[in-house]
Write a protein that holds these residues in place. Sequence first.
Motif, PDB file in Angstrom:
ATOM      1  N   ILE A   1      33.443  41.310  30.457  1.00  9.20           N
ATOM      2  CA  ILE A   1      34.749  41.934  30.664  1.00  9.20           C
ATOM      3  C   ILE A   1      34.667  43.425  30.366  1.00  9.20           C
ATOM      4  O   ILE A   1      34.047  43.852  29.391  1.00  9.20           O
ATOM      5  N   HIS A   2      35.286  44.217  31.229  1.00 16.28           N
ATOM      6  CA  HIS A   2      35.418  45.661  31.011  1.00 16.28           C
ATOM      7  C   HIS A   2      36.489  45.861  29.947  1.00 16.28           C
ATOM      8  O   HIS A   2      37.505  45.161  29.926  1.00 16.28           O
ATOM      9  N   VAL A   3      36.290  46.809  29.074  1.00 16.88           N
ATOM     10  CA  VAL A   3      37.228  47.031  27.976  1.00 16.88           C
ATOM     11  C   VAL A   3      38.642  47.335  28.496  1.00 16.88           C
ATOM     12  O   VAL A   3      39.631  46.937  27.873  1.00 16.88           O
ATOM     13  N   GLY A   4      38.754  47.985  29.654  1.00 20.63           N
ATOM     14  CA  GLY A   4      40.076  48.246  30.234  1.00 20.63           C
ATOM     15  C   GLY A   4      40.774  46.961  30.645  1.00 20.63           C
ATOM     16  O   GLY A   4      41.987  46.808  30.458  1.00 20.63           O
ATOM     17  N   ASN A   5      40.014  46.018  31.198  1.00 21.76           N
ATOM     18  CA  ASN A   5      40.587  44.711  31.547  1.00 21.76           C
ATOM     19  C   ASN A   5      40.975  43.940  30.292  1.00 21.76           C
ATOM     20  O   ASN A   5      42.009  43.258  30.257  1.00 21.76           O
ATOM     21  N   LEU A   6      40.156  44.043  29.253  1.00 21.64           N
ATOM     22  CA  LEU A   6      40.472  43.380  27.991  1.00 21.64           C
ATOM     23  C   LEU A   6      41.764  43.937  27.400  1.00 21.64           C
ATOM     24  O   LEU A   6      42.631  43.183  26.951  1.00 21.64           O
TER      25      LEU A   6
ATOM     26  N   TYR B   1      43.717  32.143  25.535  1.00 19.93           N
ATOM     27  CA  TYR B   1      43.465  32.561  26.907  1.00 19.93           C
ATOM     28  C   TYR B   1      42.064  33.152  26.984  1.00 19.93           C
ATOM     29  O   TYR B   1      41.762  34.104  26.278  1.00 19.93           O
ATOM     30  N   TYR B   2      41.228  32.580  27.832  1.00 17.83           N
ATOM     31  CA  TYR B   2      39.940  33.199  28.110  1.00 17.83           C
ATOM     32  C   TYR B   2      40.182  34.295  29.131  1.00 17.83           C
ATOM     33  O   TYR B   2      40.906  34.091  30.115  1.00 17.83           O
ATOM     34  N   VAL B   3      39.584  35.454  28.899  1.00 20.84           N
ATOM     35  CA  VAL B   3      39.695  36.550  29.863  1.00 20.84           C
ATOM     36  C   VAL B   3      38.315  37.135  30.109  1.00 20.84           C
ATOM     37  O   VAL B   3      37.537  37.347  29.178  1.00 20.84           O
ATOM     38  N   THR B   4      38.012  37.329  31.367  1.00 19.25           N
ATOM     39  CA  THR B   4      36.766  37.961  31.790  1.00 19.25           C
ATOM     40  C   THR B   4      37.104  38.793  33.020  1.00 19.25           C
ATOM     41  O   THR B   4      38.252  38.833  33.459  1.00 19.25           O
ATOM     42  N   ASP B   5      36.104  39.409  33.597  1.00 18.09           N
ATOM     43  CA  ASP B   5      36.322  40.130  34.857  1.00 18.09           C
ATOM     44  C   ASP B   5      36.369  39.173  36.043  1.00 18.09           C
ATOM     45  O   ASP B   5      36.619  39.592  37.167  1.00 18.09           O
ATOM     46  N   GLY B   6      36.120  37.893  35.801  1.00 22.42           N
ATOM     47  CA  GLY B   6      36.198  36.899  36.863  1.00 22.42           C
ATOM     48  C   GLY B   6      35.071  36.984  37.879  1.00 22.42           C
ATOM     49  O   GLY B   6      35.227  36.559  39.018  1.00 22.42           O
ATOM     50  N   ASN B   7      33.942  37.556  37.455  1.00 27.06           N
ATOM     51  CA  ASN B   7      32.817  37.761  38.359  1.00 27.06           C
ATOM     52  C   ASN B   7      31.506  37.413  37.653  1.00 27.06           C
ATOM     53  O   ASN B   7      30.673  38.292  37.439  1.00 27.06           O
ATOM     54  N   PRO B   8      31.316  36.140  37.263  1.00 21.63           N
ATOM     55  CA  PRO B   8      30.076  35.800  36.550  1.00 21.63           C
ATOM     56  C   PRO B   8      28.851  36.063  37.412  1.00 21.63           C
ATOM     57  O   PRO B   8      28.920  35.998  38.640  1.00 21.63           O
ATOM     58  N   MET B   9      27.757  36.404  36.746  1.00 24.92           N
ATOM     59  CA  MET B   9      26.513  36.682  37.470  1.00 24.92           C
ATOM     60  C   MET B   9      25.314  36.354  36.588  1.00 24.92           C
ATOM     61  O   MET B   9      25.466  36.215  35.375  1.00 24.92           O
TER      62      MET B   9
ATOM     63  N   GLY C   1      49.715  36.336  34.293  1.00 27.68           N
ATOM     64  CA  GLY C   1      49.633  37.169  35.489  1.00 27.68           C
ATOM     65  C   GLY C   1      48.432  38.100  35.429  1.00 27.68           C
ATOM     66  O   GLY C   1      48.386  39.131  36.097  1.00 27.68           O
ATOM     67  N   TYR C   2      47.437  37.727  34.625  1.00 29.30           N
ATOM     68  CA  TYR C   2      46.253  38.563  34.442  1.00 29.30           C
ATOM     69  C   TYR C   2      45.443  38.642  35.731  1.00 29.30           C
ATOM     70  O   TYR C   2      45.142  37.633  36.370  1.00 29.30           O
ATOM     71  N   ARG C   3      45.107  39.841  36.115  1.00 26.45           N
ATOM     72  CA  ARG C   3      44.214  40.113  37.244  1.00 26.45           C
ATOM     73  C   ARG C   3      43.284  41.245  36.822  1.00 26.45           C
ATOM     74  O   ARG C   3      43.764  42.347  36.506  1.00 26.45           O
ATOM     75  N   PRO C   4      41.982  40.996  36.769  1.00 27.65           N
ATOM     76  CA  PRO C   4      41.065  42.083  36.410  1.00 27.65           C
ATOM     77  C   PRO C   4      41.226  43.237  37.407  1.00 27.65           C
ATOM     78  O   PRO C   4      41.148  43.041  38.612  1.00 27.65           O
ATOM     79  N   ARG C   5      41.488  44.423  36.911  1.00 32.40           N
ATOM     80  CA  ARG C   5      41.736  45.579  37.787  1.00 32.40           C
ATOM     81  C   ARG C   5      40.499  46.475  37.937  1.00 32.40           C
ATOM     82  O   ARG C   5      40.368  47.188  38.901  1.00 32.40           O
ATOM     83  N   ILE C   6      39.636  46.434  36.940  1.00 30.18           N
ATOM     84  CA  ILE C   6      38.440  47.278  36.981  1.00 30.18           C
ATOM     85  C   ILE C   6      37.267  46.384  37.352  1.00 30.18           C
ATOM     86  O   ILE C   6      36.896  45.479  36.603  1.00 30.18           O
ATOM     87  N   GLY C   7      36.695  46.612  38.518  1.00 29.04           N
ATOM     88  CA  GLY C   7      35.583  45.806  39.003  1.00 29.04           C
ATOM     89  C   GLY C   7      34.254  46.224  38.405  1.00 29.04           C
ATOM     90  O   GLY C   7      34.139  47.248  37.718  1.00 29.04           O
ATOM     91  N   PHE C   8      33.243  45.448  38.693  1.00 29.49           N
ATOM     92  CA  PHE C   8      31.917  45.671  38.139  1.00 29.49           C
ATOM     93  C   PHE C   8      31.360  47.040  38.502  1.00 29.49           C
ATOM     94  O   PHE C   8      30.866  47.772  37.645  1.00 29.49           O
TER      95      PHE C   8
END
Length: 158
Positions: A28-33, A50-58, A132-139
């Motif tokens: 997770i990016h600190v801004g998304n956190l 609530y688990y929060v991540t950037d929603g883009n596991p790799m 309504g969480y949506r990661p806004r800062i992508g990888f």
Amino acid sequence: MNIAETAADAAEGRFVWIDGGRRTVDFIHVGNLAEAVLLSLTCGDHGAPYYVTDGNPMPVRDLFTALLATQGVDVSACRSVPRAVAVPLAALVDGGARLFRRSTPPPLTNWLVAFLSRDRVYDISAARTALGYRPRIGFDAGLRDMENLAGRSHADTA
């Protein structure tokens, strides 16, 4: 895990992949956190997890290759150690460091092996639905942030 210390270790040849870096991890990016924390304070159910991540596991290899490249370090050709070898080796090295009361951690620790040798993927659907969480800062944007910080850091020391 401190990326600057990891980059320094890698630059000195003290970086190895565990099982080829094939395990999948979330991040997770600190801004998304920060946004997720704000949402949980304003929209969340009190006490609900609530688990929060950037929603883009790799794969670990893809993540760390990209992260360390922002620090000017190429780890793409580093050697790999099987988990079956890394676990007892880390126990030995980590235990020895504690026994001799080293002030700095060794390059291979129990925590590092545990983190890098298992899949770490989390279901963020509760945060998406309830907050309504949506990661806004992508990888890629996060990598650019790291490159900019690394550039500023190098300029500050020059």
